[in-house]
Design a protein around this motif. Structure first.
Motif, PDB file in Angstrom:
ATOM      1  N   UNK A  69       3.395  -7.840   3.652  1.00  0.00           N
ATOM      2  CA  UNK A  69       2.541  -6.920   4.429  1.00  0.00           C
ATOM      3  C   UNK A  69       1.095  -7.347   4.281  1.00  0.00           C
ATOM      4  N   UNK A 121      -4.401  -1.227   4.477  1.00  0.00           N
ATOM      5  CA  UNK A 121      -3.012  -1.688   4.491  1.00  0.00           C
ATOM      6  C   UNK A 121      -2.376  -1.546   5.890  1.00  0.00           C
ATOM      7  N   UNK A 125       0.679   3.469   7.328  1.00  0.00           N
ATOM      8  CA  UNK A 125       1.460   4.555   6.740  1.00  0.00           C
ATOM      9  C   UNK A 125       1.600   4.396   5.222  1.00  0.00           C
ATOM     10  N   UNK A 126       1.647   3.158   4.764  1.00  0.00           N
ATOM     11  CA  UNK A 126       1.831   2.907   3.329  1.00  0.00           C
ATOM     12  C   UNK A 126       0.639   3.393   2.509  1.00  0.00           C
ATOM     13  N   UNK A 129       1.214   5.935  -0.232  1.00  0.00           N
ATOM     14  CA  UNK A 129       1.657   5.519  -1.574  1.00  0.00           C
ATOM     15  C   UNK A 129       0.453   5.065  -2.402  1.00  0.00           C
ATOM     16  N   UNK A 130      -0.462   4.360  -1.756  1.00  0.00           N
ATOM     17  CA  UNK A 130      -1.649   3.883  -2.485  1.00  0.00           C
ATOM     18  C   UNK A 130      -2.524   5.059  -2.919  1.00  0.00           C
ATOM     19  N   UNK A 132      -1.375   7.970  -3.621  1.00  0.00           N
ATOM     20  CA  UNK A 132      -0.635   8.572  -4.736  1.00  0.00           C
ATOM     21  C   UNK A 132      -0.931   7.821  -6.045  1.00  0.00           C
ATOM     22  N   UNK A 164       2.829  12.797  -0.576  1.00  0.00           N
ATOM     23  CA  UNK A 164       3.249  11.444  -0.198  1.00  0.00           C
ATOM     24  C   UNK A 164       4.600  11.405   0.548  1.00  0.00           C
ATOM     25  N   UNK A 165       5.670  12.019  -0.001  1.00  0.00           N
ATOM     26  CA  UNK A 165       6.952  11.947   0.721  1.00  0.00           C
ATOM     27  C   UNK A 165       6.885  12.532   2.125  1.00  0.00           C
ATOM     28  N   UNK A 168       5.120   9.958   4.418  1.00  0.00           N
ATOM     29  CA  UNK A 168       5.966   8.781   4.693  1.00  0.00           C
ATOM     30  C   UNK A 168       7.100   9.140   5.651  1.00  0.00           C
ATOM     31  N   UNK A 169       7.725  10.288   5.396  1.00  0.00           N
ATOM     32  CA  UNK A 169       8.844  10.697   6.253  1.00  0.00           C
ATOM     33  C   UNK A 169       8.347  11.013   7.664  1.00  0.00           C
ATOM     34  N   UNK A 172       7.885   7.961   9.734  1.00  0.00           N
ATOM     35  CA  UNK A 172       9.125   7.434  10.317  1.00  0.00           C
ATOM     36  C   UNK A 172       9.516   8.249  11.551  1.00  0.00           C
ATOM     37  N   UNK A 173       9.379   9.578  11.447  1.00  0.00           N
ATOM     38  CA  UNK A 173       9.717  10.429  12.593  1.00  0.00           C
ATOM     39  C   UNK A 173       8.775  10.152  13.773  1.00  0.00           C
TER      40      UNK A 173
END
Lengths: 465, 196
Positions: A69, A121, A125-126, A129-130, A132, A164-165, A168-169, A172-173
């Protein structure tokens, strides 16, 4: 050489080196110096263009590959780097008089590297995580040796991690919604989950309970730093979603929702401020209201609403810096930050008290101080949309001013038998003095940071136009 | 394969409920260790086994970090554990409610996110539900970290089916290890005689 290497990897490596250093003064000077250098490089160094120095020709590439990435910093991001590292340098220089350099410099650089990486990044979307990871690094930053973690710190960890979850989810949606734009159910579900994620991340009502709790537990200067960096990055991350997904950006429901949430935060932050008896909690509620103001700015239909969001950046940061610097002074020299403990403290620490009050009044939107011009523009724009909303805006602002006035009363009211005794350390007094001058300068000449802030919307392909 | 997937779901339900009820930190960490085997079972449905094993290894490393830190404490039972023994029936009933809710809701979620499989959704929801319950009833660092690791495990099961990027797998592993290190750091701030 690539731009992410300079503005992400270098601060990251320095954070590790700084862990080995112990001298607070050197740490603060080295850290502040490096942040200033990164600021100057962001101004001077052209990204993605050939540079010739004598016989040497080189080019700063825009991307850096990590595990398949990319981290990408384009010329359009340079203005953000200037503002970000410039403000970060100010926080680092203040870490010496507040005796927080040994935590703030190494961990602050690591957090900064992660937050800049989160904005660079791809796929963006990632970034969740960063962010977090930055939150996890904030835990040792907040914790003072020998002091057990309080419930506010635990709640901060839980709430920020839960964001975070969801994000991320939702990401995707959202990709699914792009593939089938007609699916209203899926769009609603993804928007709801995304909203929940940002509610956790931005501490939207009622998920802000950790902020006043944390303000009673940890060092105000460190808290102020996190209150500056986290909402700023979260808002820019949120703008990334608006920029990326046209259907959210053009949704008719977006503006009313943002406005309702923004007003809710302004009103709750303001009203709760009016009834607090702890200086740390007052700062937390002011920050809650500040996030509300940013959301309100974002809700405006005008094409320059994103410009308004960025205009908040410098006055808020400077106000918060002066406030937390002053508050740290009182934190170190009084039993607690409760009104009972700091009554009449202005007679002992007049400059610190002055800095605290002026920063508070500035963030509350008091005339002639840094936040006032932008706040006035926002209020004016809001009133042109709805007088009812402008009224609630006023209620929130009045609440903040009431909290500031009560603080003024408590801090200057002398305790029985107390006299004048100046004990302001010169280092802290000098920094607070400079900050106060900055607050007035921005109040009188709000156009000062415009050369850097004017280009910020260009970071976003669609929102910037 | 289906049998193994449902076996993993049962394992996750038992271990997550056990985590909620157990008083002894050794049992809690052992249950978490078994829980990560269940997570591996469900993640392996969508990822190659070698990549799915990242979840197991990361989880066990997190457990090792927490375990080593907790070993430094002199008292095996403390004030918190005594408090925790109260309300076990309540927690058992609450966990049962979550399982019932998952049984009712999982087929509907599968309709929204097709292709994941009912076992993956059920296992994930059980972990997230019981993990959130754990987070809601305690402020103790060890319990909070166990709760967060459980919630994240639940999320990772679903997310593995949606996203197979190596960077995401690596970053989520770092988050798990970071949580464990954070927990270890928070535990180290508490005096051993006070308890976790």
């Amino acid at each position: 050489m690539s731009s992410p290497l300079i503005w992400i990897v270098v601060p990251g490596v320095f954070s590790v080196i700084a862990l080995l250093l112990r001298n607070q003064r050197y740490l603060a000077i080295m850290g502040g110096g490096l942040a200033l250098l990164l600021t100057v490089l962001a101004i001077m160094l052209p990204i993605d263009q050939a540079v010739q120095i004598g016989n040497l020709t080189f080019k700063i590439n825009t991307s850096f590959l990590v595990l398949g990435r990319r981290l990408v910093i384009t010329p359009n991001d340079a203005s953000l780097l200037v503002v970000f590292y410039g403000l970060f340098a100010m926080w680092l220089f203040g870490s010496h008089p507040t005796r927080t350099a040994n935590r703030l410099v190494p961990l602050g650089f690591a957090i900064s590297a992660l937050t800049v990486a989160s904005l660079a990044v791809e796929p963006f979307l990632f970034a969740a995580i960063l962010i977090e990871l930055a939150v996890l690094l904030a835990i040792p930053l907040f914790s003072e040796p020998g002091r057990p973690p309080g419930p506010g710190l635990m709640r901060f960890l839980v709430y920020q991690t839960l964001g975070m979850p969801f994000i991320l989810f939702a990401g995707w949606l959202l990709a699914g919604v792009e593939a089938s734009p007609g699916d209203l159910g899926l769009a609603t579900q993804s928007a709801t989950i995304l909203g929940l994620g940002f509610a956790f991340l931005l501490a939207i009502f009622p998920l802000f309970t950790w902020m006043p709790m944390l303000a009673e537990e940890v060092s105000p200067y460190i808290l102020g730093f996190m209150f500056w960096i986290l909402p700023t990055v979260a808002i820019i991350f949120g703008l990334g979603f608006l920029d990326r997904y046209a259907w959210i950006r053009t949704s008719e429901q977006l503006s009313p929702i943002l406005r309702a949430v923004g007003l809710l935060m302004v009103v709750t932050g303001g009203l709760f401020s009016a009834f607090q008896r702890h200086l740390g909690r007052l700062m937390a509620y002011a920050v809650i209201a500040e996030t509300g103001f940013s959301l309100l700015a974002l809700s405006l239909p005008a094409s320059d609403s994103i410009q308004l969001v960025f205009l908040f950046l410098v006055p808020r940061s400077l106000g918060l810096l002066v406030w937390s610097l002053s508050l740290q002074g009182l934190y170190e020299n009084s039993e607690s930050l409760h009104f009972n403990s700091v009554q009449g403290i202005s007679r002992v620490f007049p400059i610190t008290t002055l800095g605290l009050l002026l920063a508070y009044f500035s963030i509350a939107g008091f005339p002639l101080l840094a936040s006032f011009p932008i706040r006035l523009v926002l209020w004016d724009e809001l009133a042109s949309q709805s007088l009812g909303d402008a009224f609630w805006f006023l209620i929130g602002t009045m609440g903040l001013l009431a909290g500031a006035t009560r603080s003024l009363g408590v801090l200057v009211k002398p305790a029985e038998g107390s006299g004048w005794d100046f004990r302001d350390p010169w280092g802290r007094a000098l920094l607070i003095g400079m900050g106060v001058i900055g607050l007035f300068l921005l109040g009188f000449f709000p156009q000062i940071p415009a050369p850097f802030l004017g280009n910020l919307p260009a970071m976003f392909e669609h929102l910037g136009n | 394969m289906t049998f193994l997937a449902w076996l993993a779901v049962v394992t996750l339900t038992v271990t997550a409920s056990g985590l909620l009820l157990s008083q002894d930190w050794r049992i809690s960490l052992s249950l978490l260790g078994v829980q990560y085997i269940g997570v591996l079972g469900l993640v392996a449905l969508h990822w190659p086994l070698s990549m799915a094993a990242i979840k197991l290894i990361t989880g066990w490393m997190a457990i090792a970090i927490l375990g080593i830190t907790r070993l430094g404490f002199t008292r095996s039972k403390d004030l918190f554990e005594e408090f925790w023994s109260q309300g076990r029936l309540f927690r058992l009933i609450a966990a049962s409610f979550i399982v019932v809710i998952v049984i009712a809701v999982a087929p509907k979620v599968e309709a929204i996110v097709p292709g994941l499989g009912l076992a993956v959704i059920s296992g994930s929801m059980v972990l997230m539900g019981i993990g959130l319950l754990q987070l809601g009833i305690s402020f103790q660092p060890m319990r909070i970290i166990l709760g967060l690791l459980t919630v994240l495990s639940g999320f990772e099961i679903v997310y593995a089916a949606l996203e197979s990027s190596l960077l995401v797998a690596a970053l989520l592993s770092v988050v798990n290890l970071g949580l464990a290190l954070t927990g270890a750091y928070l535990l180290s701030l508490i005096k051993p005689e006070v308890g976790i």
